[in-house]
Design a protein around this motif. Structure first.
Motif, PDB file in Angstrom:
ATOM      1  N   TYR A  61       4.334  23.335  -6.230  1.00 24.50           N
ATOM      2  CA  TYR A  61       5.701  22.973  -6.607  1.00 24.50           C
ATOM      3  C   TYR A  61       5.806  22.618  -8.083  1.00 24.50           C
ATOM      4  O   TYR A  61       6.827  22.099  -8.524  1.00 24.50           O
ATOM      5  N   ASP A  62       4.674  22.847  -8.812  1.00 24.26           N
ATOM      6  CA  ASP A  62       4.658  22.569 -10.241  1.00 24.26           C
ATOM      7  C   ASP A  62       5.012  21.100 -10.525  1.00 24.26           C
ATOM      8  O   ASP A  62       5.790  20.797 -11.416  1.00 24.26           O
ATOM      9  N   ILE A  63       4.442  20.219  -9.714  1.00 19.77           N
ATOM     10  CA  ILE A  63       4.648  18.779  -9.923  1.00 19.77           C
ATOM     11  C   ILE A  63       3.345  18.191 -10.455  1.00 19.77           C
ATOM     12  O   ILE A  63       2.264  18.507  -9.956  1.00 19.77           O
ATOM     13  N   SER A  64       3.465  17.336 -11.454  1.00 16.52           N
ATOM     14  CA  SER A  64       2.274  16.739 -12.058  1.00 16.52           C
ATOM     15  C   SER A  64       1.577  15.801 -11.082  1.00 16.52           C
ATOM     16  O   SER A  64       2.228  15.030 -10.376  1.00 16.52           O
ATOM     17  N   THR A  65       0.257  15.873 -11.046  1.00 18.16           N
ATOM     18  CA  THR A  65      -0.490  14.928 -10.203  1.00 18.16           C
ATOM     19  C   THR A  65      -0.913  13.698 -11.004  1.00 18.16           C
ATOM     20  O   THR A  65      -1.630  12.849 -10.517  1.00 18.16           O
ATOM     21  N   ASP A  66      -0.444  13.649 -12.263  1.00 18.58           N
ATOM     22  CA  ASP A  66      -0.725  12.451 -13.067  1.00 18.58           C
ATOM     23  C   ASP A  66       0.107  11.260 -12.609  1.00 18.58           C
ATOM     24  O   ASP A  66      -0.129  10.143 -13.043  1.00 18.58           O
ATOM     25  N   VAL A  67       1.096  11.530 -11.762  1.00 19.48           N
ATOM     26  CA  VAL A  67       2.037  10.457 -11.428  1.00 19.48           C
ATOM     27  C   VAL A  67       1.331   9.222 -10.893  1.00 19.48           C
ATOM     28  O   VAL A  67       1.697   8.099 -11.237  1.00 19.48           O
ATOM     29  N   PHE A  68       0.315   9.442 -10.079  1.00 16.97           N
ATOM     30  CA  PHE A  68      -0.355   8.277  -9.495  1.00 16.97           C
ATOM     31  C   PHE A  68      -1.261   7.586 -10.520  1.00 16.97           C
ATOM     32  O   PHE A  68      -1.201   6.367 -10.686  1.00 16.97           O
ATOM     33  N   SER A  69      -2.061   8.376 -11.236  1.00 22.06           N
ATOM     34  CA  SER A  69      -2.987   7.758 -12.193  1.00 22.06           C
ATOM     35  C   SER A  69      -2.232   7.064 -13.324  1.00 22.06           C
ATOM     36  O   SER A  69      -2.629   5.985 -13.773  1.00 22.06           O
ATOM     37  N   THR A  70      -1.122   7.648 -13.762  1.00 21.69           N
ATOM     38  CA  THR A  70      -0.359   6.999 -14.837  1.00 21.69           C
ATOM     39  C   THR A  70       0.311   5.723 -14.334  1.00 21.69           C
ATOM     40  O   THR A  70       0.432   4.752 -15.069  1.00 21.69           O
TER      41      THR A  70
ATOM     42  N   PHE B 150       0.805  -1.215   0.000  1.00 18.55           N
ATOM     43  CA  PHE B 150       0.000   0.000   0.000  1.00 18.55           C
ATOM     44  C   PHE B 150       0.848   1.280   0.000  1.00 18.55           C
ATOM     45  O   PHE B 150       0.300   2.372   0.093  1.00 18.55           O
ATOM     46  N   SER B 151       2.153   1.110  -0.107  1.00 22.97           N
ATOM     47  CA  SER B 151       3.002   2.302  -0.064  1.00 22.97           C
ATOM     48  C   SER B 151       2.701   3.326  -1.160  1.00 22.97           C
ATOM     49  O   SER B 151       2.843   4.526  -0.911  1.00 22.97           O
ATOM     50  N   PRO B 152       2.248   2.914  -2.355  1.00 26.44           N
ATOM     51  CA  PRO B 152       1.904   3.956  -3.339  1.00 26.44           C
ATOM     52  C   PRO B 152       0.810   4.910  -2.845  1.00 26.44           C
ATOM     53  O   PRO B 152       0.799   6.081  -3.211  1.00 26.44           O
ATOM     54  N   GLU B 153      -0.088   4.391  -2.016  1.00 25.96           N
ATOM     55  CA  GLU B 153      -1.138   5.251  -1.481  1.00 25.96           C
ATOM     56  C   GLU B 153      -0.531   6.346  -0.598  1.00 25.96           C
ATOM     57  O   GLU B 153      -1.034   7.459  -0.549  1.00 25.96           O
ATOM     58  N   ILE B 154       0.531   5.978   0.099  1.00 26.72           N
ATOM     59  CA  ILE B 154       1.195   6.951   0.973  1.00 26.72           C
ATOM     60  C   ILE B 154       1.743   8.095   0.117  1.00 26.72           C
ATOM     61  O   ILE B 154       1.539   9.270   0.418  1.00 26.72           O
ATOM     62  N   CYS B 155       2.417   7.736  -0.971  1.00 30.70           N
ATOM     63  CA  CYS B 155       2.970   8.761  -1.853  1.00 30.70           C
ATOM     64  C   CYS B 155       1.848   9.579  -2.474  1.00 30.70           C
ATOM     65  O   CYS B 155       1.957  10.803  -2.623  1.00 30.70           O
ATOM     66  N   ALA B 156       0.756   8.875  -2.820  1.00 31.83           N
ATOM     67  CA  ALA B 156      -0.362   9.543  -3.500  1.00 31.83           C
ATOM     68  C   ALA B 156      -1.047  10.563  -2.596  1.00 31.83           C
ATOM     69  O   ALA B 156      -1.614  11.533  -3.092  1.00 31.83           O
ATOM     70  N   ASP B 157      -0.971  10.334  -1.295  1.00 35.26           N
ATOM     71  CA  ASP B 157      -1.579  11.288  -0.370  1.00 35.26           C
ATOM     72  C   ASP B 157      -1.161  12.711  -0.705  1.00 35.26           C
ATOM     73  O   ASP B 157      -1.965  13.637  -0.629  1.00 35.26           O
ATOM     74  N   CYS B 158       0.113  12.868  -1.027  1.00 36.90           N
ATOM     75  CA  CYS B 158       0.578  14.210  -1.395  1.00 36.90           C
ATOM     76  C   CYS B 158       0.638  14.371  -2.912  1.00 36.90           C
ATOM     77  O   CYS B 158       0.224  15.399  -3.443  1.00 36.90           O
ATOM     78  N   HIS B 159       1.144  13.350  -3.598  1.00 36.10           N
ATOM     79  CA  HIS B 159       1.440  13.534  -5.022  1.00 36.10           C
ATOM     80  C   HIS B 159       0.210  13.477  -5.919  1.00 36.10           C
ATOM     81  O   HIS B 159       0.321  13.720  -7.119  1.00 36.10           O
ATOM     82  N   ALA B 160      -0.941  13.129  -5.355  1.00 31.98           N
ATOM     83  CA  ALA B 160      -2.177  13.212  -6.138  1.00 31.98           C
ATOM     84  C   ALA B 160      -3.021  14.388  -5.657  1.00 31.98           C
ATOM     85  O   ALA B 160      -4.154  14.564  -6.092  1.00 31.98           O
ATOM     86  N   ASP B 161      -2.450  15.191  -4.766  1.00 29.55           N
ATOM     87  CA  ASP B 161      -3.154  16.352  -4.220  1.00 29.55           C
ATOM     88  C   ASP B 161      -2.867  17.557  -5.116  1.00 29.55           C
ATOM     89  O   ASP B 161      -1.766  18.101  -5.107  1.00 29.55           O
ATOM     90  N   THR B 162      -3.855  17.937  -5.893  1.00 25.66           N
ATOM     91  CA  THR B 162      -3.615  18.959  -6.922  1.00 25.66           C
ATOM     92  C   THR B 162      -3.196  20.309  -6.333  1.00 25.66           C
ATOM     93  O   THR B 162      -2.296  20.954  -6.863  1.00 25.66           O
TER      94      THR B 162
END
Lengths: 410, 387
Positions: free
Chosen positions: A275-284, A257-269
């Protein structure tokens, strides 16, 4: 005339002289033996039983002993506790630091010592059961559970309690992270949000035992920002949990489930926009082979230890580097080597199969975009055409069938 | 080919082929679409009951292998018809079929009065057959790429892999939808065609769907005429096809066993670090008083040592245990039950006794204690002169 009396040595005189000499020698020898010659004092004689036998110090005020009473001795900077092993432990309490702690600030006078040290009300104190300093720390940490039951219960699932129950006394207990007498607030008392200082405080606590991991973290993209005072970046507890601290060793699901941990922030638009980071990282990731497999494992066998790649396998764990870093494992120059850690036979073009978290558009993956476009047109056209044909055939046949019996009747 | 049961449409071997295809197609479609739409609740449920995604992939690949072997057999049957029996490849689409299809559509719309008369294989059937042939070819090629991405990218650009995935999924969706709509309508909805079960079509069915074939059969048009070269052609075909099939089967074997794409263990971290690497806490003050020089007398260091380590309790307004170690006179006049300091009798002095017992709340260091011992033995002098 002076008659000088000659002293004559008689036999008896000589005898007594020799005797005295011998006695003196013996006495001197005994004295020599019994006089301490080294700094080490001799073993103590049995203790006179009357010594200090009446030394009971009791609180004379109303109710429970107050802090002043305890600090009367425990402010003594030389006060120590001697364990049976002979090891001494300082039991001095820094009264000022305690007064500034969250417990010391409680109410008008702070919590009294006996709130935690509830078995100690007078001197001499009850006999210790702990035989070492560490045992005493572990014993005393159970006192925290009396008030902070919820937090204590959370720790029961943690890696630390697991390690402790497996006999590792080094595993952290409450006071290892929170300190004993200098407990600080980590959240705002009114709004309940994390204080700006909490992240740094947390990292500083974890590093006492996990210093190598901390060193990696401190040089990572997250750690560097944290040390600069950024409160958006994750610190240890944001990924591993606070009291129910988990790690890959605790169970398969931490990794799974570690991807969910990353997604907590990295899917937060909103957060990523900063920081101009794409939130597509999780969906892709999820739509790709790796991520699809992992999300399916999450759904169908959540406790299984899998070898399917999660975020950290490519990006690193504590040492996640910015893509501007030449050593980042995910930049083009290093990507193949990263792929080869799981796909040892991969060759140059292989890493191109990964679309680098880009949506497959004509700019980033023209071939894929073309295939998607073709099928995007082909499917509705073919199926739609078939549908029109089928519907027309169906209607015509029904009409024919209705007409035939009429003809038969004629 | 008329008999009591009607007109023979499918031989037993063809019906077996069909049912094999049905099974593999359904298995491939179910296990494939579940992967294509992996976020869908139904797909997750299905993958769960099938034993997880790993198992689903194995099932998909086994079905694909069966389908490929079936395709190789099918090529053999077609080749036999063409080269040995020298029959017209009836399923080969032509110009006529396009016209038939359009005319049928116009008829259905009421724009033509006559339904076009079709032969053994109608335009609808030919469309389906060639969709299947085309689709299977696409699926085999893209399936190879997905199954063997390392081999593929050793020759082709990396982007081919996600492209193959897109095509494989798109083609799958197209095929499944086409089957559901086209095939189910034409042989199940429009009219339940039992020939795939029985092998035969009735007179009425023939009149409705294959009037031209019916007319040929009634005119006595035997499908094949045995001729002298048949036995020789069969022999040659068996050899040629045997080699051809062997090569293709080897191809299938290579296909399914070409590469070990990924490791089977959990990838090790790029950099291993020690989980537990304790930083010892900064040493707390232990209360050690360094004895720099010999403590010769009360004024020569003993008093200062007592002041530092003892006066906290043994001093002030209420000295603990009645012992006040803040001044020489008070120390010597101690009201303890056993005197704290008995000049020249260290072992009879309370300080030494209590310290040697070992659990006094404040302990002297061995060096400090030796100095005190020595001082008492020397008569516990107040000043150096007296000593």
């Amino acid at each position: 005339m002076i008659q000088r009396k000659r002293i004559r040595f008689t036999h008896s005189m000589l005898r007594s002289l020799i005797f005295t000499g011998i006695m003196l020698l013996v006495a001197g020898f005994i004295l020599l033996l019994t006089t301490p010659v080294s700094a080490q004092p001799p073993a103590p004689p049995p203790l006179p039983s009357q010594f200090r036998s009446t030394d009971v110090i009791q609180y004379e005020g109303q109710g429970a002993p107050d802090n002043e009473f305890c600090l009367g001795c425990h402010e003594n900077p030389y006060l120590q506790l001697i364990f049976p092993s002979g090891r001494a432990m300082s039991v001095t309490v820094d009264a000022e630091a305690y007064a500034e702690s969250v417990h010391g600030q409680h109410g008008t006078e702070g919590f009294r010592c006996i709130r935690c040290h509830d078995d100690i009300r007078e001197y001499p104190h009850p006999a210790l059961t702990a035989t070492t300093e560490r045992e005493l720390t572990i014993e005393l940490s159970t006192a925290c559970a009396r008030c902070h039951t919820d937090k204590f219960d959370e720790t029961l699932d943690s890696v630390h309690v697991t390690a402790m129950s497996n006999g590792n006394q080094q595993a952290a207990v409450c006071s290892d992270c929170h300190t004993g007498h200098e407990v600080q607030r980590v959240t705002d008392a009114e709004i309940g949000e994390e204080l700006p200082t909490t992240k740094q405080l947390t990292a500083a606590m974890c590093t006492t035992c996990h210093s190598e991991i901390y060193d990696q973290y401190a040089s990572s993209v997250h750690g560097v920002a944290m040390l600069e005072g950024n409160t958006d970046v994750p610190v240890c507890t944001d990924c591993h949990g606070v009291h129910s601290i988990q790690g890959p060793s605790s169970s398969g699901d931490f990794r799974l489930f570690s991807p969910e941990i990353c997604a907590d922030c990295h899917a937060d638009t909103t957060l990523m926009a900063k920081y101009d980071i794409s939130t597509d990282v999780f969906s892709t990731y999820v739509s790709d082979f790796h991520g699809t497999t992992v999300t399916l494992f999450q759904e169908t066998s959540p406790n299984q230890m899998i070898n399917k790649p999660v975020c950290i396998d490519c990006h690193g764990t504590h040492n996640i580097m910015p893509v501007s870093d030449a050593d980042s494992p995910v930049i083009k120059e290093n990507l193949l080597a990263t792929c080869q850690r799981c796909h040892p036979n991969a060759t140059t073009n292989f890493s191109g199969a990964w679309l680098s978290h880009y949506q497959p558009d004509f700019e980033h993956a023209p071939l894929v975009a073309t295939a998607n476009l073709i099928y995007g047109i082909l499917i509705p056209v073919v199926i739609g055409g078939m549908g029109v044909f089928v519907v027309a055939d169906f209607i015509k046949r029904r009409r024919n069938r209705r007409q035939v019996p009429e003809g038969e009747q004629q | 080919m008329s008999s009591d049961r009607g007109y023979l449409r499918f031989r037993t071997s063809q019906r077996i082929e069909h049912w094999l295809l049905v099974i593999t197609f359904v298995v491939l479609a179910v296990t494939g679409l579940a992967q294509k739409f992996a976020q869908n609740g139904l797909a997750i449920w299905l993958i769960g009951i099938l034993g997880g995604i790993e198992t689903v992939r194995v099932i998909h690949r086994v079905a694909a292998t069966v389908l490929m072997v079936e395709a190789i057999y099918h090529i053999g049957t077609i080749g036999y018809q063409i080269f040995v029996n020298r029959t017209r490849p009836g399923l080969m689409p032509g110009w006529r079929d396009l016209v038939n299809g359009i005319q049928l559509f116009l008829y259905n719309l009421g724009l033509r009065s006559e339904r076009p008369k079709q032969d053994r294989f109608t335009a609808e059937e030919k469309l389906e057959y060639f969709s299947l042939v085309w689709g299977t070819a696409v699926m085999i090629v893209t399936g190879f790429m997905l199954w063997n991405p390392i081999a593929t990218t050793s020759q082709l650009p990396g982007e081919v892999i996600p492209t193959a995935k897109a095509v494989h999924g798109g083609e799958a969706l197209l095929a499944v939808l086409a089957i559901l709509l086209w095939h189910l309508y034409h042989v199940h909805v429009r009219h339940l065609n039992r020939s795939m079960f029985t092998g035969y079509l009735s007179q009425e069915e023939m009149e409705d769907e294959h009037p031209l074939e019916l007319a040929r059969l009634e005119a006595g048009d035997a499908p094949t005429q045995p001729d002298a070269g048949l036995a020789r052609r069969r022999r040659v075909f068996r050899i040629v096809y045997g080699v051809f099939a062997a090569v293709l089967l080897i191809g299938v074997y290579i296909f399914i066993s070409f590469e070990q794409t990924a490791i089977e263990t959990v990838p090790s971290a790029a950099q291993q670090v020690a989980l537990f690497a304790h930083i010892p806490p900064t040493a707390e003050p232990t209360g050690e008083v360094t004895v720099a020089a010999r403590l010769t007398s009360w004024d020569g260091g003993i008093g200062a040592l007592f002041q530092t380590k003892c006066s906290f309790c043994h001093g002030g307004i209420v000295p603990l245990a009645g012992l006040d170690l803040t001044s020489y006179d008070d120390a010597m006049l101690s009201k303890t039950e056993a005197p704290a300091i008995v000049p020249s009798d260290a072992l009879g002095s309370g300080i030494i006794i209590w310290q040697q017992k070992g659990d006094h709340p404040v302990e002297f260091t061995p060096l400090e204690l030796a100095e005190i011992y020595d001082w008492i033995e020397r008569g516990a002098p107040q000043t150096n002169q007296e000593g």
